[in-house]
Design a protein around this motif. Structure first.
Motif, short mmCIF file in Angstrom:
data_model
loop_
_atom_site.label_atom_id
_atom_site.label_comp_id
_atom_site.label_asym_id
_atom_site.label_seq_id
_atom_site.Cartn_x
_atom_site.Cartn_y
_atom_site.Cartn_z
N ARG A 55 0.84 -1.21 0.00
CA ARG A 55 0.00 0.00 0.00
C ARG A 55 0.88 1.26 0.00
NH1 ARG A 55 -2.87 -3.83 -1.16
NH2 ARG A 55 -4.87 -4.31 -0.22
N LYS A 93 -6.02 1.34 -3.35
CA LYS A 93 -6.36 1.20 -1.93
C LYS A 93 -5.59 2.10 -0.98
CE LYS A 93 -8.73 -3.10 -2.00
NZ LYS A 93 -8.61 -4.53 -1.95
N GLY A 98 2.15 4.80 5.14
CA GLY A 98 3.09 5.20 6.19
C GLY A 98 4.32 4.32 6.22
N ALA A 99 4.93 4.23 7.39
CA ALA A 99 6.17 3.44 7.53
C ALA A 99 5.94 2.02 7.03
CB ALA A 99 6.57 3.41 9.00
N THR A 140 -6.29 6.17 1.20
CA THR A 140 -5.79 6.26 2.56
C THR A 140 -4.37 6.84 2.65
OG1 THR A 140 -6.99 4.20 2.87
CG2 THR A 140 -5.54 4.84 4.65
N LEU A 142 -1.87 7.31 5.86
CA LEU A 142 -1.72 7.16 7.31
C LEU A 142 -0.28 7.37 7.75
CD1 LEU A 142 -3.95 3.98 7.85
CD2 LEU A 142 -4.54 6.34 8.40
N PRO A 166 -1.88 7.63 13.19
CA PRO A 166 -2.19 6.63 14.21
C PRO A 166 -1.00 6.18 15.05
CG PRO A 166 -1.90 5.56 12.09
CD PRO A 166 -1.63 7.03 11.87
N GLU A 167 0.12 6.92 15.00
CA GLU A 167 1.35 6.44 15.63
C GLU A 167 1.20 6.08 17.11
OE1 GLU A 167 1.24 8.76 13.37
OE2 GLU A 167 2.96 8.61 12.02
N LEU A 170 0.53 2.73 17.91
CA LEU A 170 1.66 1.80 17.74
C LEU A 170 2.75 2.10 18.78
CD1 LEU A 170 1.88 1.98 13.85
CD2 LEU A 170 1.20 -0.03 15.15
N1 COA Z 1 3.74 -1.45 5.76
C1 COA Z 1 3.93 -2.61 5.11
N2 COA Z 1 2.92 -3.32 4.57
C2 COA Z 1 1.68 -2.81 4.68
C3 COA Z 1 1.43 -1.59 5.32
C4 COA Z 1 2.53 -0.90 5.89
N3 COA Z 1 2.39 0.27 6.51
N4 COA Z 1 0.09 -1.34 5.28
C5 COA Z 1 -0.45 -2.37 4.61
N5 COA Z 1 0.51 -3.26 4.26
C6 COA Z 1 0.36 -4.54 3.57
C7 COA Z 1 -0.36 -5.53 4.48
O1 COA Z 1 0.55 -6.14 5.38
C8 COA Z 1 -0.92 -6.50 3.46
O2 COA Z 1 0.08 -7.39 3.04
P1 COA Z 1 -0.21 -8.97 2.93
O3 COA Z 1 -1.15 -9.09 1.76
O4 COA Z 1 1.13 -9.55 2.66
O5 COA Z 1 -0.83 -9.41 4.21
C9 COA Z 1 -1.25 -5.59 2.30
O6 COA Z 1 -0.52 -4.39 2.47
C10 COA Z 1 -2.72 -5.23 2.27
O7 COA Z 1 -3.10 -4.78 3.56
P2 COA Z 1 -4.63 -4.71 4.00
O8 COA Z 1 -4.67 -4.17 5.39
O9 COA Z 1 -5.29 -6.00 3.71
O10 COA Z 1 -5.13 -3.64 2.94
P3 COA Z 1 -6.42 -2.71 2.95
O11 COA Z 1 -6.48 -2.13 1.59
O12 COA Z 1 -7.60 -3.42 3.50
O13 COA Z 1 -6.07 -1.53 4.00
C11 COA Z 1 -4.65 0.17 4.98
C12 COA Z 1 -5.07 -0.57 3.69
C13 COA Z 1 -3.50 1.09 4.59
C14 COA Z 1 -5.85 0.98 5.51
C15 COA Z 1 -4.25 -0.85 6.05
O14 COA Z 1 -3.36 -1.78 5.46
C16 COA Z 1 -3.55 -0.25 7.25
O15 COA Z 1 -4.20 0.26 8.14
N6 COA Z 1 -2.20 -0.34 7.28
C17 COA Z 1 -1.40 0.10 8.39
C18 COA Z 1 -1.25 1.61 8.34
C19 COA Z 1 -0.40 2.10 9.49
O16 COA Z 1 -0.71 1.90 10.64
N7 COA Z 1 0.75 2.72 9.12
C20 COA Z 1 1.77 3.08 10.02
C21 COA Z 1 1.53 4.38 10.63
S1 COA Z 1 2.84 4.72 11.74
#
Ligand code: COA
Length: 300
Positions: A55, A93, A98-99, A140, A142, A166-167, A170
Motif C-alpha cells: 500500500r 487502496k 506510512g512506515a 488512505t 496514514l 495513528p502512531e 503503535l
Molecule cells: N507497511 C507494510 N505493509 C503494509 C502496510 C505498511 N504500513 N500497510 C499495509 N501493508 C500490507 C499488508 O501487510 C498487506 O500485506 P499482505 O497481503 O502480505 O498481508 C497488504 O498491504 C494489504 O493490507 P490490507 O490491510 O489487507 O489492505 P487494505 O487495503 O484493506 O487496508 C490500509 C489498507 C492502509 C488501511 C491498512 O493496510 C492499514 O491500516 N495499514 C497500516 C497503516 C499504518 O498503521 N501505518 C503506520 C503508521 S505509523
C-alpha cells in the motif's frame, strides 16, 4: 497525455517519455514518473507511488527514489524545466500507508534511526522545493503517508480518502514532521486532537479542517470502478498545477518566497517584489492586457 487502463490500473503501463521508472537499479522503482506539459514552458512532474503489495508504504527504496526526484528538482533551482510537482498514487487502496511495517520488523534500532534521518531530510527538502507542489490524496494516507502529504504546498483529496496519524496506537509518535507540520497547517488544537486520538479523518472533514485544499467528489459507482477515483483526483491536481503555471514563472517563485517568509511581514514581500519588478514578463503582461490577449511568459 494518453491514459492507459490495464489490469493493474490506470497509468500502470510505462510509455516512453510519458510514464517511466528509473531503470538503473536491479529492482523496478516503486515510483512511476509522468511529465505533462505546463502552460508557457516546461513540465508538470507527476510521481505515482506504485507498490500495491505494501500500500505504497515508505520503504528504504521508496524514500531513496523519492529523494532522487527531489534532488533533481532542487538542482534546477526553480528555474529549470520542472514547473510543478504532483505526488500521487497508482494504487487504488492507498495513497501511502506510512512506515513500511514489514521492513521495520527486521530493522535494528540503529537501522531505524538511520532510516528516520533519511526520511526526515527527504521530507524537509521536499517541503523546501522552490516550485509549487501538490499531493493527490485519492485514498488512505496514514502516519508517514499523511506526513508526506504535509510536505507539499497543497493537497487535493478524494471525498472518500481517509487520513490520520495513528502512531500513538503503535506506541510511537509521528516522526517525520507530523507534530510540527500538522499544527502549522491546521492549528495546534486540531492537530493535538488528531495525534492524541489517532483517529481517521475523511475527505470532507479534512477540507473543513484546512488540511485539504480541493475536495473531489466521488460517487459510490465511481468508487467501485478500478482507477476512477485516482483518475479524478489526479486530473483535478493537474488542473490545479496548470492553473498555477499560467502565472509568470519568476512571479510564482517570488510569491512562494514571499509567503514562506510571511512571519517577517512586509520585508519578505518587498524583497520578493523587487525580483518581479525587473522582469520582461511583467512588461509582457502589461502589453497583453492592452492588446486584449493572453500573455506569453518566458520566465525572464
Ligand atoms: N507497511 C507494510 N505493509 C503494509 C502496510 C505498511 N504500513 N500497510 C499495509 N501493508 C500490507 C499488508 O501487510 C498487506 O500485506 P499482505 O497481503 O502480505 O498481508 C497488504 O498491504 C494489504 O493490507 P490490507 O490491510 O489487507 O489492505 P487494505 O487495503 O484493506 O487496508 C490500509 C489498507 C492502509 C488501511 C491498512 O493496510 C492499514 O491500516 N495499514 C497500516 C497503516 C499504518 O498503521 N501505518 C503506520 C503508521 S505509523
Amino acid at each position: 497525455m494518453r491514459h492507459v487502463s490495464t489490469a493493474r490500473g490506470l497509468f500502470a503501463t510505462p510509455i516512453a517519455s510519458q510514464v517511466r521508472r528509473y531503470a538503473a537499479a536491479a529492482e523496478a522503482s516503486p515510483i512511476l514518473l509522468q511529465n505533462h506539459p505546463a502552460p508557457h514552458s516546461g513540465t508538470i512532474r507527476v510521481l505515482l507511488l506504485d507498490k500495491a503489495d505494501t500500500r505504497n508504504a515508505l520503504s528504504k527504496r521508496l524514500v531513496k527514489d523519492l529523494r532522487r526526484h527531489v534532488d533533481e528538482i532542487k538542482a534546477e533551482g526553480g528555474t529549470g524545466g520542472t514547473r510543478a510537482l504532483i505526488i500521487a498514487s497508482n494504487v487504488d487502496k492507498a495513497f501511502c500507508a506510512g512506515a513500511d511495517l514489514k521492513e521495520r520488523r527486521s530493522m535494528s534500532q540503529e537501522d531505524v534511526s538511520a532510516f528516520l534521518k533519511d526520511l526526515r531530510s527527504t521530507f524537509t527538502e521536499l517541503s523546501k522545493l522552490p516550485i509549487p507542489t501538490i499531493s493527490a490524496i485519492s485514498s488512505t494516507a496514514l502516519g508517514g503517508g499523511l506526513e508526506l502529504g504535509l510536505c507539499t504546498n497543497l493537497r487535493v483529496f478524494c471525498s472518500t480518502a481517509t487520513v490520520g496519524l495513528p502512531e500513538t496506537r503503535l506506541a510511537i509518535i509521528p516522526g517525520a514532521g507530523g507534530t510540527f507540520r500538522l499544527p502549522a497547517l491546521i492549528g495546534p488544537n486540531r492537530a493535538r486532537d488528531m495525534i492524541l486520538t489517532g483517529r481517521r479523518v475523511l475527505g470532507p472533514e479534512a477540507y473543513f479542517l484546512g488540511l485539504c485544499d480541493r475536495l473531489v467528489q466521488v460517487t459510490e459507482e465511481e468508487q467501485s470502478q478500478e482507477g476512477k477515483a485516482r483518475e479524478k483526483v489526479l486530473e483535478v491536481s493537474l488542473q490545479l498545477a496548470r492553473d498555477i503555471c499560467e502565472g509568470g514563472p519568476v512571479a510564482l517563485k517570488a510569491a512562494m518566497q514571499a509567503v514562506d517568509g510571511w512571519q517577517k511581514g512586509e520585508a519578505s514581500e518587498n524583497a520578493a517584489y523587487d525580483i518581479v519588478l525587473k522582469t520582461e514578463d511583467r512588461l509582457e503582461a502589461l502589453r497583453a492586457f492592452a492588446e486584449k490577449r493572453k500573455p506569453a511568459f518566458k520566465g525572464r
